[in-house]
Design an enzyme around this catalytic site. Structure first.
Site, mmCIF file in Angstrom:
data_model
loop_
_atom_site.group_PDB
_atom_site.id
_atom_site.type_symbol
_atom_site.label_atom_id
_atom_site.label_comp_id
_atom_site.label_asym_id
_atom_site.label_seq_id
_atom_site.Cartn_x
_atom_site.Cartn_y
_atom_site.Cartn_z
ATOM 1 C CD GLU A 60 -1.313 -2.620 1.595
ATOM 2 O OE1 GLU A 60 -2.808 -3.039 1.913
ATOM 3 O OE2 GLU A 60 -0.799 -2.333 2.378
ATOM 4 N NE ARG A 262 3.831 -8.650 0.838
ATOM 5 C CZ ARG A 262 3.429 -7.563 0.093
ATOM 6 N NH1 ARG A 262 4.438 -7.325 -1.457
ATOM 7 N NH2 ARG A 262 2.589 -7.230 0.264
ATOM 8 N N GLY A 304 13.855 -3.667 -0.210
ATOM 9 C CA GLY A 304 13.631 -2.580 -1.862
ATOM 10 C C GLY A 304 14.598 -2.480 -2.862
ATOM 11 C CD GLU A 305 19.896 -5.460 -4.105
ATOM 12 O OE1 GLU A 305 20.084 -4.238 -4.861
ATOM 13 O OE2 GLU A 305 18.896 -6.109 -3.073
ATOM 14 C CG ASN A 329 2.417 -5.068 -7.431
ATOM 15 O OD1 ASN A 329 1.411 -5.084 -8.627
ATOM 16 N ND2 ASN A 329 2.434 -3.950 -7.325
#
Length: 421
Positions: A60, A262, A304-305, A329
């Site tokens: 989100e 995840r 973040g990669e 996603n």
């Protein structure tokens, strides 16, 4: 369910909350921080009027990034406040926006906590990302005349059936949203069936998320470490129980597989799985030189990669879809022009998955054997990979524009609140 019963059940559960936080803190120490905020006690202050955006976790927060960046530019007279539920969501907010915004945890949905939150920050507008329905919070905002917009709203058939059981509690809550901007026609229809009076279809914000500018360069650097002659397959955002299935699917295939769980608290768990199967692997955090040919798996233990992993790969599988998690996603992989494989459980991203499959950007797989067959096919057919990758880019580009629609809506409500004050 009567509202009073809903609140009573929350109060009965409240004494067990510290135990839950302590338990989660064993695997993820960040859960031991900022406890006061979860009960409505805040030290954070703002001299500017506040636009409040609630983003539960990582997905989100990333989806909201285009909206946040435009709001920062177009409404400098406001202070943006992001609330989160998970530490990973909060960390993602720090990574994306730094000190340009305020960030706190959203309190638990008990009256004393949510009332403190609303009274302390006095938001001019509340933007709730996706489907977060906390009925005491909704009620507190309504009583304090804080307009609430449910943005990027999605509601799977499974979730809708669950909400139906709550009856008028849900209907009354949804009626207090100034607007519910749904991702698709199907989502809007389900909200209407639950009694939402103010709805529209605005699209999916996640299509407007762009990869960090450095992703391609970092991807090329990572690919050099992987070995430029190897076929690289990324299994992204995998969930519990899926990694064994993926390892079955790739067994003895001529490729390097990058597995990116995840949730970061599962990195060590997946490592133990690789050890138990005697699979040669390396953790991403330990990767400093070009891999030797014997390494079969890279464990993506970094935050973040994901865009970098996609940039370094030839094709990708999207996790949460082999088992009944509803899928993760696929839009990020599409925006990087990568062929996509995805399982049959995609109700969290049903519309996006349907569009990706119809456009030729993605292929759905039924089970592990089918996944293995599709992986083998893509290994053997570089031309098919190229065709799917181009289709993925076209699919991603054709689906943008939701941010502009959202900003128009937000502008209308901010104007009305400014006029009323």
């Amino acid at each position: 369910m009567p509202h009073a019963l809903y609140t009573l059940l929350l109060y009965l559960a409240l004494p067990f909350v510290p135990l839950k936080l302590l338990w989660r803190g064993i695997k993820q120490p960040e859960y031991l921080q900022h406890w006061a905020e979860r009960f409505g006690f805040y030290s954070t202050q703002s001299r500017k009027p506040i636009i409040w955006i609630h983003c539960v976790s990582v997905g989100e927060t990333r989806a909201a990034a285009p909206l946040v960046n435009i709001l920062l530019t177009q409404y400098p007279q406001y202070q943006l406040l992001l609330t989160h539920t998970t530490p990973t969501g909060r960390a993602t907010s720090e990574q994306l926006f730094g000190d340009h915004i305020l960030r706190v945890y959203l309190p638990y949905d008990v009256p004393f906590a949510v009332n403190r939150f609303v009274k302390h920050f006095k938001p001019k507008l509340g933007l709730i990302m996706e489907t977060e329905l906390w009925f005491n919070l909704i009620d507190a905002c309504d009583r304090h005349q804080v307009p609430q917009l449910l943005l990027n709203a999605r509601l799977s058939e499974k979730s809708a059936k669950g909400y139906v059981q709550l009856g008028r509690l849900v209907q009354n809550g949804l009626s207090k949203f100034a607007l519910i901007a749904a991702q698709s026609n199907e989502d809007e229809a389900r909200f209407k069936l639950l009694g939402a009076p103010h709805t529209m279809v605005a699209g999916n914000l996640k299509f407007d998320v762009t990869a960090p500018a450095e992703s391609e360069v970092l991807g090329q650097q990572l690919r050099a470490l992987f070995g430029n002659t190897r076929t690289v397959f990324v299994a992204a955002s995998t969930r519990e129980g899926e990694e064994p299935l993926i390892l079955d699917a790739i067994a003895n295939l001529p490729l390097l597989t990058v597995i990116v769980p995840r949730h970061p608290q599962r990195f060590d768990e997946v490592e133990q799985l690789l050890k138990s199967r005697h699979i040669p692997y390396i953790r991403r955090s330990q990767l400093t030189t070009t891999l030797t040919e014997d390494i079969q798996v890279v464990l993506g233990d970094s935050m973040g990669e994901l865009y970098t992993y996609y940039a370094a790969s030839d094709f990708a599988f999207i996790g949460g879809s082999l088992l009944k998690y509803g899928g993760q996603n696929l839009i990020e992989a599409a925006s990087m022009g990568k062929p996509i494989l995805i399982g049959k459980y995609t109700y969290n991203f049903a519309e996006a998955t349907k569009g990706a499959v119809q456009s030729g950007a993605a292929t759905q797989v039924r089970d592990v054997d089918n996944l293995r067959a599709k992986i083998q096919f893509l290994i053997d057919n570089p031309s098919k990979r190229e065709k799917m990758g181009l289709a993925a880019l076209d699919f991603s580009k054709a689906s943008t524009g939701t941010t502009v629609r959202m900003m128009h809506l937000i502008g209308q409500y901010l104007q009305s609140t400014d006029t009323s004050t």
